[in-house]
Enzyme design. Structure first.
Site, PDB file in Angstrom:
ATOM      1  N   PRO A   1       0.852  -1.190   0.000  1.00 39.62           N
ATOM      2  CA  PRO A   1       0.000   0.000   0.000  1.00 39.62           C
ATOM      3  C   PRO A   1       0.888   1.240   0.000  1.00 39.62           C
ATOM      4  O   PRO A   1       1.935   1.260   0.664  1.00 39.62           O
ATOM      5  CB  PRO A   1      -0.794  -0.134   1.300  1.00 39.62           C
ATOM      6  CG  PRO A   1       0.038  -1.002   2.176  1.00 39.62           C
ATOM      7  CD  PRO A   1       0.775  -1.935   1.255  1.00 39.62           C
ATOM      8  N   HIS A   2       0.501   2.238  -0.768  1.00 37.76           N
ATOM      9  CA  HIS A   2       1.325   3.438  -0.840  1.00 37.76           C
ATOM     10  C   HIS A   2       0.473   4.639  -1.205  1.00 37.76           C
ATOM     11  O   HIS A   2      -0.613   4.491  -1.750  1.00 37.76           O
ATOM     12  CB  HIS A   2       2.476   3.267  -1.837  1.00 37.76           C
ATOM     13  CG  HIS A   2       2.060   2.863  -3.203  1.00 37.76           C
ATOM     14  ND1 HIS A   2       1.735   1.566  -3.530  1.00 37.76           N
ATOM     15  CD2 HIS A   2       1.920   3.579  -4.332  1.00 37.76           C
ATOM     16  CE1 HIS A   2       1.412   1.507  -4.806  1.00 37.76           C
ATOM     17  NE2 HIS A   2       1.506   2.716  -5.315  1.00 37.76           N
ATOM     18  N   ALA A   3       1.020   5.809  -0.872  1.00 34.06           N
ATOM     19  CA  ALA A   3       0.284   7.040  -1.178  1.00 34.06           C
ATOM     20  C   ALA A   3       1.210   8.237  -1.140  1.00 34.06           C
ATOM     21  O   ALA A   3       2.177   8.274  -0.384  1.00 34.06           O
ATOM     22  CB  ALA A   3      -0.843   7.253  -0.167  1.00 34.06           C
TER      23      ALA A   3
END
Length: 148
Positions: free
Chosen positions: A63-65
């Site tokens: 997960p990344h942002a």
């Protein structure tokens, strides 16, 4: 700048699903003062999840942002006690969270993601991460990310 440190590595933890994992990571980032606003971070992570699954197979999710909430680039590594379902994948045991400020100077998140993805295609490297006994040894294995 250290994007991964001992405090961002958690081994053999019990989380039941993707939502618990993402919330756990957000709390970790808030408590370590890497994030200004947990709600905004969660919104940005889930928006990214809607674009495409962040599961890469091989028992790994990333997960990344990019977020206005992120103060400085950070990578979180979680190794779960039991595999969980992440969208269509049912065997996720390692999670790498990558979070960078929205301004994303020099495409930091792409550099980190690329470096990490290359390492994770190596079966011996993945096995080492699954078997490592201490956070300190995990940090040594992941140190290359600090040069990204």
């Amino acid at each position: 700048m250290e994007i991964i440190r001992e405090e961002f590595i958690k081994l053999d933890i019990n989380l039941e699903n993707k939502k618990e994992v993402i919330d756990y990571i957000a709390n970790l980032l808030i408590n370590s003062n890497r994030v200004r606003d947990k709600g905004l971070l969660l919104k940005d992570v889930y928006l990214r999840e809607e674009e495409a699954s962040t599961s890469m197979g091989l028992g790994i999710a990333i997960p990344h942002a990019k977020s206005l909430s992120v103060k400085e680039p950070t990578v979180v590594f979680l190794r779960l006690n039991e595999s969980i379902k992440w969208n269509e994948d049912k065997d996720i045991k390692m999670i790498f969270g990558i979070f960078v400020p929205a301004e994303n100077v020099d495409n930091q998140h792409l550099k980190i993601l690329s470096s990490l993805s290359r390492k994770l295609t190596d079966e011996q490297y993945r096995e080492a991460l699954l078997k490592v006994k201490s956070i300190k040894d995990s940090e040594r294995l992941l140190q290359g990310l600090n040069a990204s």
